[in-house]
Scaffold this motif. Structure first.
Motif, short mmCIF file in Angstrom:
data_model
loop_
_atom_site.label_atom_id
_atom_site.label_comp_id
_atom_site.label_asym_id
_atom_site.label_seq_id
_atom_site.Cartn_x
_atom_site.Cartn_y
_atom_site.Cartn_z
N ALA A 26 9.26 31.09 -26.64
CA ALA A 26 9.00 32.52 -26.84
C ALA A 26 7.88 33.00 -25.92
N VAL A 27 6.86 32.18 -25.72
CA VAL A 27 5.77 32.55 -24.81
C VAL A 27 6.31 32.73 -23.39
N GLN A 28 7.17 31.84 -22.96
CA GLN A 28 7.73 31.95 -21.61
C GLN A 28 8.56 33.22 -21.45
N ARG A 29 9.34 33.55 -22.49
CA ARG A 29 10.14 34.79 -22.43
C ARG A 29 9.24 36.00 -22.36
N LEU A 30 8.18 36.00 -23.16
CA LEU A 30 7.28 37.15 -23.18
C LEU A 30 6.58 37.34 -21.84
N ARG A 31 6.18 36.27 -21.21
CA ARG A 31 5.54 36.37 -19.89
C ARG A 31 6.50 36.98 -18.88
N ARG A 32 7.79 36.59 -18.95
CA ARG A 32 8.77 37.17 -18.04
C ARG A 32 8.93 38.66 -18.30
N GLU A 33 9.02 39.04 -19.58
CA GLU A 33 9.15 40.46 -19.93
C GLU A 33 7.96 41.26 -19.43
N TYR A 34 6.78 40.69 -19.56
CA TYR A 34 5.57 41.38 -19.12
C TYR A 34 5.60 41.62 -17.61
N ARG A 35 6.00 40.59 -16.86
CA ARG A 35 6.05 40.72 -15.40
C ARG A 35 7.10 41.75 -14.96
N GLU A 36 8.14 41.92 -15.78
CA GLU A 36 9.21 42.84 -15.41
C GLU A 36 8.89 44.30 -15.74
N LEU A 37 7.81 44.55 -16.48
CA LEU A 37 7.43 45.94 -16.76
C LEU A 37 7.04 46.62 -15.46
N PRO A 38 7.42 47.89 -15.29
CA PRO A 38 7.04 48.60 -14.06
C PRO A 38 5.52 48.66 -13.88
N GLN A 39 5.07 48.48 -12.65
CA GLN A 39 3.64 48.59 -12.38
C GLN A 39 3.13 49.97 -12.78
N GLY A 40 2.03 49.99 -13.49
CA GLY A 40 1.46 51.25 -13.93
C GLY A 40 2.03 51.76 -15.23
N ALA A 41 3.11 51.14 -15.74
CA ALA A 41 3.68 51.58 -17.02
C ALA A 41 2.77 51.15 -18.15
N GLN A 142 -4.44 31.71 -28.72
CA GLN A 142 -3.62 31.80 -27.52
C GLN A 142 -3.36 33.29 -27.28
N ILE A 143 -3.76 33.80 -26.12
CA ILE A 143 -3.78 35.23 -25.87
C ILE A 143 -3.03 35.57 -24.60
N LEU A 144 -2.13 36.54 -24.69
CA LEU A 144 -1.53 37.16 -23.51
C LEU A 144 -2.50 38.22 -23.03
N THR A 145 -3.12 38.02 -21.87
CA THR A 145 -4.15 38.94 -21.40
C THR A 145 -3.53 40.13 -20.69
N GLY A 146 -4.35 41.12 -20.40
CA GLY A 146 -3.88 42.29 -19.69
C GLY A 146 -3.37 41.98 -18.30
N SER A 147 -3.81 40.87 -17.72
CA SER A 147 -3.34 40.48 -16.39
C SER A 147 -2.01 39.75 -16.44
N GLY A 148 -1.47 39.53 -17.65
CA GLY A 148 -0.18 38.87 -17.79
C GLY A 148 -0.27 37.36 -17.91
N GLU A 149 -1.48 36.81 -17.90
CA GLU A 149 -1.66 35.37 -18.07
C GLU A 149 -1.75 35.02 -19.55
N VAL A 150 -1.38 33.81 -19.89
CA VAL A 150 -1.54 33.31 -21.25
C VAL A 150 -2.64 32.25 -21.22
N VAL A 151 -3.71 32.48 -21.99
CA VAL A 151 -4.84 31.56 -22.01
C VAL A 151 -5.11 31.14 -23.44
N THR A 152 -5.70 29.97 -23.58
CA THR A 152 -6.14 29.50 -24.89
C THR A 152 -7.66 29.57 -24.92
N ALA A 153 -8.19 30.35 -25.84
CA ALA A 153 -9.64 30.58 -25.92
C ALA A 153 -10.20 29.89 -27.16
N THR A 154 -11.30 29.18 -26.98
CA THR A 154 -12.02 28.56 -28.09
C THR A 154 -13.50 28.93 -27.98
N ARG A 155 -14.27 28.45 -28.94
CA ARG A 155 -15.70 28.76 -28.96
C ARG A 155 -16.46 28.20 -27.75
#
Length: 487
Positions: A26-41, A142-155
């Motif tokens: 599901a994470v992989q699908r979401l990253r693809r969907e995010y990249r396919e959004l029009p720039q500036g949308a 685990q966060i999908l950031t505004g730049s479209g990357e998925v990162v895991t954040a801890t303390r």
């Protein structure tokens, strides 16, 4: 409902959702969907429910499908940990943890609040005086950031700045896809005692002592909240876990929970029997009637209540009715044709240091007067990290002080407007008074701050650094645009 105690299951993780493999896909699908959004949308989520009260016009922009992130991935009943999709509701999460004799450290009041929503938008409940806020029991996100990357954040990893800056960012830095959270053991039942007070200062003094001791009159206290029905009628509700109950009350039928508080209250030296609920019913005691807001729909009328199905006595049903009213302007038009004064919606939660809690209540009763008012104590659980400057905060975007007890005051309803009052008069007065008292206001509802005021209160400097690091192209709205301008 009689949940098992911790340790009655094996130490192996219990899969009860889509599972880790499905989550990764599901994470992989979401990253693809995010990249396919029009720039500036604009980027937004397709969500079936919302507990926000910042109503915006419907958008035709494409929405990210995050439905795959609405399950409990696994539960470890021995380590007392759960891996949970960010869009999982607390109703789903509690249903999965209670059979193991466990619950989240803080369970917000309403069933359809999502775990991700409670972390990025803050949450609170009656265990917050000992367990802090929901994000404080998160071990990793685990966060999908505004730049479209998925990162895991801890303390303490390379994304620790995002981990600590994510609370109160309201989806303007990214969206949580998976969270690992701590759980705590529960008993099958909860015993409640309601203490009555005739003076706000007296109630705040007692609240401070009870929270400091986590006990009252020699009995442990696991949960604390309260209700002010008026300046001279305040109640503190103390609850503790118990393995046995001589009876249990049911507030999902004809009886209403908040109306039971005066009935079961102790007065002076007279100690009543209190009240008993199953742990599950205690956790959702406020949801059935949306605290007391269901009365606006007539569902507390004894002639109407038996006809209103139990399945519709839920906060998300009432919230949809309010959204319909906002869209149609029905209640405003009805008041106009009935010759009633215009009304202002006042739906807010604020945090004020307990030492100034009585002062806030005096202001509120004098200038607003809408009752009841919910009162919930909280104290940050997270200790200050070594190396933090004196003026820095553990959770920078909602800068509460460590080692200080706060009281959350919640009030939700309509207030009559007087001729000549400015737009959003009561909301603005609340904002001004809370700022004067050194408190903060939650941002799930309408806000009216100027931009300078806003960034001063919610640490614009720290936010700018996070925005530059995790959303450098501004794909997501900034916090002021979203929470004040309602974009």
């Amino acid at each position: 409902m009689t949940p098992k105690q911790p340790g009655t299951t094996s130490g192996q993780q219990v899969n009860s959702g889509s599972g880790l493999a499905e989550h990764i896909a599901a994470v992989q699908r979401l990253r693809r969907e995010y990249r396919e959004l029009p720039q500036g949308a604009p980027v937004r989520l397709a969500k079936p429910t919302s507990n926000l009260f910042r109503f915006r016009e419907p958008s035709s922009a494409p929405a990210l499908d995050v439905s795959a992130f609405s399950g409990v991935i696994s539960i470890d009943p021995v380590e007392r940990l759960a891996d949970v999709g960010g869009m999982t509701t607390y109703e789903e999460l509690v249903a999965a943890t209670l059979p193991h004799g466990l619950m989240p450290m803080v369970v917000p009041q309403l069933r359809t609040i999502t775990l991700g929503g409670a972390v990025t938008g803050l949450g609170i409940e009656s265990s917050s005086f000992r367990n802090g806020l929901p994000h404080e029991s998160v071990q990793e996100m685990q966060i999908l950031t505004g730049s479209g990357e998925v990162v895991t954040a801890t303390r303490d990893n390379e994304h620790r700045d995002l981990f600590h800056g994510f609370p109160n960012s309201y989806g303007t830095l990214g969206y949580s896809l998976r969270l690992r959270i701590e759980l705590e053991p529960v008993s099958p039942y909860v015993h409640l005692r309601h203490l009555r007070f005739h003076d706000a200062a007296e109630a705040m003094d007692a609240l401070g002592r009870i929270c400091a001791d986590a006990a009252h009159e020699g009995q442990p206290v696991d949960f604390v909240d309260g209700v002010a029905f008026g300046p001279g009628e305040l109640y503190l509700s103390l609850a503790r876990f118990t393995d046995r109950a001589p009876w249990t009350s049911d507030y999902t039928g004809n009886d209403v929970y908040y109306r039971s508080i005066p009935r079961y209250a102790e007065s002076g030296a007279t100690a009543g029997p209190g009240d008993y609920l199953t742990t599950q019913d205690y956790l959702w005691r406020w949801d059935t009637d949306w605290f007391w807001c269901s009365r606006a729909f007539g569902t507390q009328n004894p002639l109407v209540r038996p006809l209103w199905p139990r399945s519709l006595k839920r906060s998300d049903v009432y919230r949809r009715l309010v959204a319909w009213d906002r869209r149609t302007d029905f209640s405003r038009l009805l008041n106009h044709y009935r010759g009633r004064p215009p009304q202002e919606p006042l739906i807010q939660d604020v945090e004020v240091g307990i030492e100034r809690g009585a002062e806030f209540l005096d202001f509120y009763h004098a200038e607003v007067g809408m009752t009841p008012v919910w009162m919930c104590p909280l104290r940050l659980r997270e200790p200050r990290r070594p190396g933090l400057a004196e003026d820095e905060h553990v959770w920078p975007l909602y800068p509460l002080e460590n080692d200080r007890l706060y009281v959350n005051f919640g009030f939700w309803g309509m207030v009559d407007m007087k001729p000549g009052q400015r737009r959003a008069h009561h909301n603005r007065r609340v904002e001004e008074e809370v700022a004067r008292l050194g408190g903060h206001k939650s941002l799930y509802s309408d806000a009216f701050y100027t931009e300078d005021q806003f960034w001063d209160l919610y640490n614009g400097t720290a936010y700018d650094h996070l925005k530059e690091a995790y959303d450098p192209d501004g794909r997501l709205l900034d916090l002021y645009a979203k929470c004040v301008r309602n974009r």
